[in-house]
Design a protein around this motif. Structure first.
Motif, PDB file in Angstrom:
ATOM      1  N   ASP A  58     -29.842   0.826 -89.781  1.00 47.81           N
ATOM      2  CA  ASP A  58     -28.506   0.876 -90.374  1.00 47.81           C
ATOM      3  C   ASP A  58     -27.424   0.618 -89.327  1.00 47.81           C
ATOM      4  O   ASP A  58     -26.464  -0.106 -89.585  1.00 47.81           O
ATOM      5  N   ASP A  59     -27.598   1.211 -88.146  1.00 46.35           N
ATOM      6  CA  ASP A  59     -26.629   1.002 -87.065  1.00 46.35           C
ATOM      7  C   ASP A  59     -26.598  -0.454 -86.634  1.00 46.35           C
ATOM      8  O   ASP A  59     -25.530  -1.028 -86.412  1.00 46.35           O
ATOM      9  N   VAL A  60     -27.770  -1.066 -86.510  1.00 45.99           N
ATOM     10  CA  VAL A  60     -27.843  -2.475 -86.112  1.00 45.99           C
ATOM     11  C   VAL A  60     -27.227  -3.352 -87.194  1.00 45.99           C
ATOM     12  O   VAL A  60     -26.456  -4.267 -86.902  1.00 45.99           O
ATOM     13  N   ALA A  61     -27.534  -3.051 -88.462  1.00 47.72           N
ATOM     14  CA  ALA A  61     -26.983  -3.834 -89.560  1.00 47.72           C
ATOM     15  C   ALA A  61     -25.460  -3.707 -89.599  1.00 47.72           C
ATOM     16  O   ALA A  61     -24.752  -4.689 -89.823  1.00 47.72           O
ATOM     17  N   ALA A  70     -16.010  -3.102 -81.753  1.00 49.74           N
ATOM     18  CA  ALA A  70     -16.121  -2.952 -80.306  1.00 49.74           C
ATOM     19  C   ALA A  70     -17.582  -3.094 -79.890  1.00 49.74           C
ATOM     20  O   ALA A  70     -18.481  -2.844 -80.681  1.00 49.74           O
ATOM     21  N   PRO A  71     -17.830  -3.470 -78.639  1.00 50.19           N
ATOM     22  CA  PRO A  71     -19.207  -3.609 -78.188  1.00 50.19           C
ATOM     23  C   PRO A  71     -19.945  -2.269 -78.234  1.00 50.19           C
ATOM     24  O   PRO A  71     -19.340  -1.206 -78.119  1.00 50.19           O
ATOM     25  N   VAL A  72     -21.241  -2.359 -78.421  1.00 51.61           N
ATOM     26  CA  VAL A  72     -22.060  -1.157 -78.502  1.00 51.61           C
ATOM     27  C   VAL A  72     -22.203  -0.568 -77.109  1.00 51.61           C
ATOM     28  O   VAL A  72     -22.543  -1.260 -76.162  1.00 51.61           O
ATOM     29  N   ALA A  73     -21.923   0.714 -76.995  1.00 50.43           N
ATOM     30  CA  ALA A  73     -22.057   1.386 -75.709  1.00 50.43           C
ATOM     31  C   ALA A  73     -23.508   1.818 -75.521  1.00 50.43           C
ATOM     32  O   ALA A  73     -24.144   2.310 -76.442  1.00 50.43           O
ATOM     33  N   VAL A  74     -24.014   1.606 -74.324  1.00 51.75           N
ATOM     34  CA  VAL A  74     -25.362   2.034 -73.988  1.00 51.75           C
ATOM     35  C   VAL A  74     -25.229   3.203 -73.024  1.00 51.75           C
ATOM     36  O   VAL A  74     -24.643   3.058 -71.951  1.00 51.75           O
ATOM     37  N   PHE A 111     -32.452  -3.555 -78.479  1.00 47.76           N
ATOM     38  CA  PHE A 111     -32.036  -2.157 -78.609  1.00 47.76           C
ATOM     39  C   PHE A 111     -30.669  -2.036 -79.272  1.00 47.76           C
ATOM     40  O   PHE A 111     -30.465  -1.208 -80.153  1.00 47.76           O
ATOM     41  N   THR A 112     -29.710  -2.845 -78.842  1.00 43.31           N
ATOM     42  CA  THR A 112     -28.336  -2.692 -79.327  1.00 43.31           C
ATOM     43  C   THR A 112     -28.019  -3.556 -80.528  1.00 43.31           C
ATOM     44  O   THR A 112     -27.136  -3.216 -81.310  1.00 43.31           O
TER      45      THR A 112
END
Length: 133
Positions: A58-61, A70-74, A111-112
């Motif tokens: 769901d997060d990736v979608a 905004a870019p995904v924070a790792v 992953f992101t």
């Protein structure tokens, strides 16, 4: 009537057999309870893993839907896990050093779910201190 040695031996064997049979019946109940409890724990673990996978999907979608987001924070913890996976993958596959950047980039992307990946993160994952065995 006087019992013979054979009769006494038979009686002792029969008593021993009955005693062991009762002990094994008594031991089966706790074993079954432990098995049931283990099955419930396995089912709960599978359900948790299923929910985590679904949340990640769901997060990736959501990331793909929100192109302007905004870019995904790792996190540092996630980056460390990705780095460990990268090192294990290089060791297992024997990937040549010329493919490491592409491999690390694909791991972060997997992953992101983000196309834009920081070059510094990839450099850190590859790490100049990494020496394959």
């Amino acid at each position: 009537m006087v019992a013979t040695h054979t009769d006494i031996a038979r009686a002792v064997l029969e008593a021993t057999f009955l005693s062991r049979q009762q002990q094994s019946k008594a031991g089966i109940a706790p074993l079954r309870q432990e098995m049931d409890q283990t099955r419930r724990r396995i089912a709960a673990s599978r359900e948790l893993l299923k929910r985590l996978r679904q949340r990640h999907r769901d997060d990736v979608a959501r990331g793909w839907e929100d192109a302007d987001s905004a870019p995904v924070a790792v996190s540092a913890f996630d980056a460390d896990i990705i780095r460990k996976v990268f090192h294990d993958l290089v060791l297992e596959t024997g990937a040549p050093e010329c493919q490491w950047r592409e491999l690390a980039t694909s791991l972060v992307h997997e992953f992101t779910g983000c196309e834009g990946i920081e070059a510094d993160l990839v450099d850190w994952i590859i790490g100049s201190s990494y020496q394959p065995v």
